[in-house]
Design a protein around this motif. Structure first.
Motif, PDB file in Angstrom:
ATOM      1  N   LEU A 181       0.713  -1.328  -0.056  1.00  0.00           N
ATOM      2  CA  LEU A 181      -0.176  -0.009  -0.095  1.00  0.00           C
ATOM      3  C   LEU A 181       0.910   1.353   0.063  1.00  0.00           C
ATOM      4  CD1 LEU A 181      -2.614   1.594   0.262  1.00  0.00           C
ATOM      5  CD2 LEU A 181      -2.599   1.202   2.705  1.00  0.00           C
ATOM      6  N   LEU A 182       1.936   1.361   0.735  1.00  0.00           N
ATOM      7  CA  LEU A 182       2.687   2.434   1.029  1.00  0.00           C
ATOM      8  C   LEU A 182       3.445   2.686  -0.366  1.00  0.00           C
ATOM      9  CD1 LEU A 182       4.203   2.052   4.537  1.00  0.00           C
ATOM     10  CD2 LEU A 182       2.372   3.659   3.551  1.00  0.00           C
ATOM     11  N   ASP A 183       3.639   1.709  -1.098  1.00  0.00           N
ATOM     12  CA  ASP A 183       4.331   1.621  -2.504  1.00  0.00           C
ATOM     13  C   ASP A 183       3.377   2.325  -3.533  1.00  0.00           C
ATOM     14  OD1 ASP A 183       6.622   0.595  -1.843  1.00  0.00           O
ATOM     15  OD2 ASP A 183       6.305  -1.505  -2.333  1.00  0.00           O
ATOM     16  N   ASP A 184       2.016   1.832  -3.369  1.00  0.00           N
ATOM     17  CA  ASP A 184       0.868   2.476  -4.108  1.00  0.00           C
ATOM     18  C   ASP A 184       0.804   3.971  -3.917  1.00  0.00           C
ATOM     19  OD1 ASP A 184       0.418  -0.181  -5.160  1.00  0.00           O
ATOM     20  OD2 ASP A 184      -1.168  -0.639  -3.598  1.00  0.00           O
ATOM     21  N   LEU A 185       0.963   4.347  -2.750  1.00  0.00           N
ATOM     22  CA  LEU A 185       0.926   5.807  -2.358  1.00  0.00           C
ATOM     23  C   LEU A 185       2.084   6.759  -2.834  1.00  0.00           C
ATOM     24  CD1 LEU A 185      -0.229   5.423   1.339  1.00  0.00           C
ATOM     25  CD2 LEU A 185      -1.699   6.317  -0.547  1.00  0.00           C
ATOM     26  N   GLU A 186       3.101   6.190  -3.036  1.00  0.00           N
ATOM     27  CA  GLU A 186       4.289   6.704  -3.736  1.00  0.00           C
ATOM     28  C   GLU A 186       3.932   7.184  -5.230  1.00  0.00           C
ATOM     29  OE1 GLU A 186       7.059   8.175  -2.328  1.00  0.00           O
ATOM     30  OE2 GLU A 186       6.071   7.639  -0.522  1.00  0.00           O
ATOM     31  N   SER A 187       3.144   6.090  -5.724  1.00  0.00           N
ATOM     32  CA  SER A 187       2.894   6.145  -7.214  1.00  0.00           C
ATOM     33  C   SER A 187       1.759   7.332  -7.449  1.00  0.00           C
ATOM     34  CB  SER A 187       2.438   4.919  -7.912  1.00  0.00           C
ATOM     35  OG  SER A 187       2.159   4.887  -9.043  1.00  0.00           O
ATOM     36  N   LYS A 188       1.762   8.385  -7.101  1.00  0.00           N
ATOM     37  CA  LYS A 188       0.837   9.608  -7.154  1.00  0.00           C
ATOM     38  C   LYS A 188       0.214   9.624  -8.631  1.00  0.00           C
ATOM     39  CE  LYS A 188       2.599  12.311  -3.424  1.00  0.00           C
ATOM     40  NZ  LYS A 188       2.875  13.547  -2.794  1.00  0.00           N
ATOM     41  N   GLN A 189       1.038   9.453  -9.599  1.00  0.00           N
ATOM     42  CA  GLN A 189       0.415   9.460 -10.768  1.00  0.00           C
ATOM     43  C   GLN A 189      -0.764   8.471 -11.079  1.00  0.00           C
ATOM     44  OE1 GLN A 189       3.136   9.573 -14.345  1.00  0.00           O
ATOM     45  NE2 GLN A 189       1.631   9.813 -15.762  1.00  0.00           N
ATOM     46  N   SER A 190      -0.492   7.394 -10.553  1.00  0.00           N
ATOM     47  CA  SER A 190      -1.504   6.244 -10.755  1.00  0.00           C
ATOM     48  C   SER A 190      -2.844   6.374  -9.867  1.00  0.00           C
ATOM     49  CB  SER A 190      -1.057   4.859 -10.533  1.00  0.00           C
ATOM     50  OG  SER A 190       0.139   4.448 -11.413  1.00  0.00           O
ATOM     51  N   LEU A 191      -2.341   7.059  -8.722  1.00  0.00           N
ATOM     52  CA  LEU A 191      -3.328   7.314  -7.704  1.00  0.00           C
ATOM     53  C   LEU A 191      -4.494   8.411  -8.265  1.00  0.00           C
ATOM     54  CD1 LEU A 191      -4.786   6.950  -5.098  1.00  0.00           C
ATOM     55  CD2 LEU A 191      -3.044   7.909  -3.992  1.00  0.00           C
ATOM     56  N   ALA A 192      -3.761   9.375  -8.708  1.00  0.00           N
ATOM     57  CA  ALA A 192      -4.308  10.541  -9.273  1.00  0.00           C
ATOM     58  C   ALA A 192      -5.326  10.132 -10.286  1.00  0.00           C
ATOM     59  CB  ALA A 192      -3.379  11.783  -9.850  1.00  0.00           C
ATOM     60  N   ALA A 193      -4.895   9.231 -11.199  1.00  0.00           N
ATOM     61  CA  ALA A 193      -5.831   8.756 -12.268  1.00  0.00           C
ATOM     62  C   ALA A 193      -7.016   7.931 -11.837  1.00  0.00           C
ATOM     63  CB  ALA A 193      -4.908   7.710 -13.177  1.00  0.00           C
TER      64      ALA A 193
END
Length: 347
Positions: free
Chosen positions: A261-273
């Motif tokens: 999950l923390l890795d996912d949060l670092e991927s802000k571009q994907s999260l913004a999408a």
């Protein structure tokens, strides 16, 4: 067997299913048949409860992480509970007061966004996030103010009263006359235009020597506008706060999921999408686990709501992200109220 719709569950099965989900969301632990049988609203023996739990497991609504560990809702079960059974109220008076208090600061909008993200984290016990609005409002003034030798402040004032500023470092000490000429020129060029239009028009005038600025003033104008151009390119699309809240005691037994999950949060571009999908929604959206590819490994949930400006235009999205055992009934109205409050703050 595939998951059953709520209408195909018996009243007894619906009641037990609701109790399992509510207890799991409260404690984060699988719920056993003995605890359910002791609930005053069930009035069944542990054996009868186990039979109902087995049926719900076969229906794809519950799962047993271990043979004797009790049951917990599956992602399908959580979706059924949220869509068909969950009762959503309003934030408590204390929560509403905390949200309004945190957002009443008249300072720069970036500060309000930071405060909103941290506030959502504090109130939900998960990570809070806010997508920065893409501001294309018209400008009223754009000026450069000297601070000290070699330093100046570039101040942007919108027609709506919105004010932002940036400090820039200069190569040497410029005269008061140069600052005055640069500020007068910028304000003249900025009135009634968006920042993008100002950047384009000023660049064109200076390149073709139509600006009537002397060399020192033209240099100040270019340095002043450069900070806004770079800011627009480098500003993070998403502000995330409270990642440490995800590392509570209950997470220690599932540290790989939390790390994912923390890795996912670092991927802000994907999260913004992902959050872009919430921009078009009329109300708060809930994304559970593998319903979105970004969180297929971490099995996390996102509760997100669009926020609007005074003209009713969606300018961003805010929400929380955390484990699937979030207290949805409490967090959903809190996210919705925060979105409405931030919209009022933006104006």
């Amino acid at each position: 067997m595939g998951p059953l719709p709520l209408t195909e569950l018996t009243t007894r099965a619906r009641d037990i299913f609701r109790l399992v989900v509510e207890e799991y969301l409260e404690s984060g632990q699988p719920v056993g048949s003995k605890a359910l049988a002791q609930d005053r609203g069930v009035n069944l023996s542990p054996a009868s409860v186990r039979s109902v739990l087995s049926d719900l497991e076969q229906a794809g609504l519950l799962a047993a992480p271990h043979t004797s560990a009790g049951r917990m809702p599956t992602e399908v079960g959580l979706r059924l509970f949220i869509d068909a059974m969950m009762q959503v109220g309003e934030p408590s008076p204390a929560e509403r007061a905390a949200i309004e208090e945190r957002l009443k600061d008249p300072g720069p909008i970036e500060h309000a966004l930071e405060q909103t993200s941290a506030l959502l984290s504090d109130l939900s016990g998960a990570a809070g996030m806010v997508m920065v609005p893409q501001r294309e409002g018209k400008l009223n003034q754009l000026s450069i103010v000297p601070l000290a030798p070699g330093r100046a402040m570039v101040v942007l004032v919108g027609e709506d009263g919105h004010v932002e500023n940036r400090v820039i470092e200069l190569g040497g000490e410029d005269s008061a006359a140069s600052f005055e000429q640069a500020s007068n020129y910028l304000t003249h060029m900025a009135q009634g235009k968006t920042l993008a239009e100002v950047l384009r028009d000023v660049a064109s005038e200076i390149a073709t020597e139509r600006s009537a600025l002397d060399t020192a003033s033209a240099d100040l104008v270019q340095r002043g506008l450069a900070v806004w151009s770079e800011d627009a390119a480098n500003r993070p699309v998403l502000i995330v706060r409270g990642q440490s809240k995800l590392l509570d005691d209950s997470a220690l037994g599932d540290i790989e999921r939390v790390r994912s999950l923390l890795d996912d949060l670092e991927s802000k571009q994907s999260l913004a999408a992902l959050l872009e999908r919430a921009r078009k929604a009329d109300a708060t959206r809930i994304f559970i686990g593998s319903e979105n590819r970004l969180f297929s490994l971490s099995g996390s949930s996102v509760i997100a709501s669009p926020y609007k400006d005074a003209e009713g235009r969606v300018v961003g999205v805010l929400g929380v992200i955390g484990p699937t055992r979030l207290n949805y009934a409490r967090v959903v109205p809190m996210v919705d109220f925060t979105a409405r409050s931030l919209g009022k703050r933006i104006g």
